[in-house]
Design an enzyme around this catalytic site. Structure first.
Site, PDB file in Angstrom:
ATOM      1  N   GLU A  79       0.890  -1.223  -0.062  1.00  0.00           N
ATOM      2  CA  GLU A  79      -0.090   0.043  -0.004  1.00  0.00           C
ATOM      3  C   GLU A  79       0.821   1.196  -0.036  1.00  0.00           C
ATOM      4  O   GLU A  79       1.943   1.215   0.918  1.00  0.00           O
ATOM      5  CB  GLU A  79      -0.933  -0.213   1.228  1.00  0.00           C
ATOM      6  CG  GLU A  79      -1.879   1.350   1.290  1.00  0.00           C
ATOM      7  CD  GLU A  79      -2.703   1.039   2.484  1.00  0.00           C
ATOM      8  OE1 GLU A  79      -2.991   0.203   2.973  1.00  0.00           O
ATOM      9  OE2 GLU A  79      -2.860   2.123   3.101  1.00  0.00           O
ATOM     10  N   GLU A 126      -2.874  11.255   3.670  1.00  0.00           N
ATOM     11  CA  GLU A 126      -4.027  11.096   4.476  1.00  0.00           C
ATOM     12  C   GLU A 126      -4.019  12.213   5.551  1.00  0.00           C
ATOM     13  O   GLU A 126      -2.979  12.807   5.842  1.00  0.00           O
ATOM     14  CB  GLU A 126      -3.828   9.802   5.359  1.00  0.00           C
ATOM     15  CG  GLU A 126      -4.110   8.648   4.546  1.00  0.00           C
ATOM     16  CD  GLU A 126      -3.652   7.366   5.404  1.00  0.00           C
ATOM     17  OE1 GLU A 126      -4.453   6.949   5.869  1.00  0.00           O
ATOM     18  OE2 GLU A 126      -2.383   6.951   5.738  1.00  0.00           O
TER      19      GLU A 126
END
Length: 267
Positions: A145, A150
């Protein structure tokens, strides 16, 4: 006055052609040494289904409020908005909040290259917008990932992180090499998040400035480097979760707005 409609038509045509020229120029821009291979500038009035699929609900912390409810998606004016709202029908859906997300899974992925995404978001307590990529082969965390952005709550920074079987199962928090960083952002404005990725390293960027390099470490084996396989994109607008905490209902609706995404390969 008989020429007036013709004059107006010419003005409209000129404006339209100028718009197309600007859009084409923007789309064709590429840094030296790179060639643009995939893009979306969200210039239409609906999500391009050849590129994107709305993300359906899952059982993970990041996707258990996902919905295909059209209230959680908006496209227009050259941007895509992924919206988080309070659920007003608990009898129909038990989730307290509903959130929008899109993915290119099964429609586009790439292996090594450069990606840039221009986005902004409405800050809110409990908001967790993210721009990220998952490996197309295998299950998480083995597939790998790459978290390009974020954002949590009212922070004036963004998180950028690597996940793999090594980082999340073997290293036990040792961070060898470090798997994540934060970088400053213009919190209420547009920022560009990206990465340059090849067979030896992943270099994260914010607004064109490098923030962290994650290297391949051959001694750690394939569990540390699942990044020689194709990855697809996920854009998600999440509310609440074990990392971001509880939401303040008065802050919603909130959203993440994406202006464009460009993917390049080396020339």
């Amino acid at each position: 006055m008989p020429c007036r409609p013709t004059v107006i038509a010419r003005v409209v045509q000129a404006v339209f052609l100028s718009f197309l020229a600007v859009a084409a120029t923007r789309a064709q821009e590429a840094p030296p040494g790179w060639r643009l291979v995939w893009r979306d500038e969200f210039d239409g009035d609906r999500i391009d289904e050849a590129r994107w699929t709305p993300r359906e609900r899952g059982g993970s912390d990041w996707d258990d409020s996902m919905t295909t409810d059209p209230r959680c998606f908006a496209i227009g004016g050259g941007t895509l908005k992924l919206i988080g709202i309070r659920n007003d029908d608990a009898a129909k859906d038990p989730s307290e909040y509903l959130t929008g997300g899109v993915t290119t899974r099964g429609k586009f992925d790439f292996n090594h290259g450069k990606i840039e995404i221009r986005a902004r978001f409405k800050r809110a307590r409990g908001a967790w917008p993210a721009l990220w990529m998952l490996g197309s082969k295998g299950r998480w965390p083995n597939c790998g990932e790459i978290d390009l952005m974020e954002h949590l709550n009212f922070d004036d920074k963004a998180y950028q992180t690597i996940h793999s079987y090594c980082t999340d199962r073997l290293d036990n928090g040792r961070g060898d090499p470090p798997k994540g960083t934060t970088g400053p952002i213009a919190r209420d404005d547009w920022n560009t998040y990206g990465a340059e990725w090849d067979a030896e390293k992943i270099v994260f960027t914010i607004n064109g400035e490098p923030t962290m390099t994650y290297p391949k470490v051959p001694a750690k084996g394939p569990e540390q480097w699942p990044f020689d396989e194709p990855f697809y994109l996920i854009f998600s607008m999440r509310i609440e979760g074990s990392w971001v905490g509880k939401a303040d209902p008065e802050d919603y609706p909130a959203h993440m707005e994406i202006d464009w995404v460009w993917v390049y390969e080396k020339t």
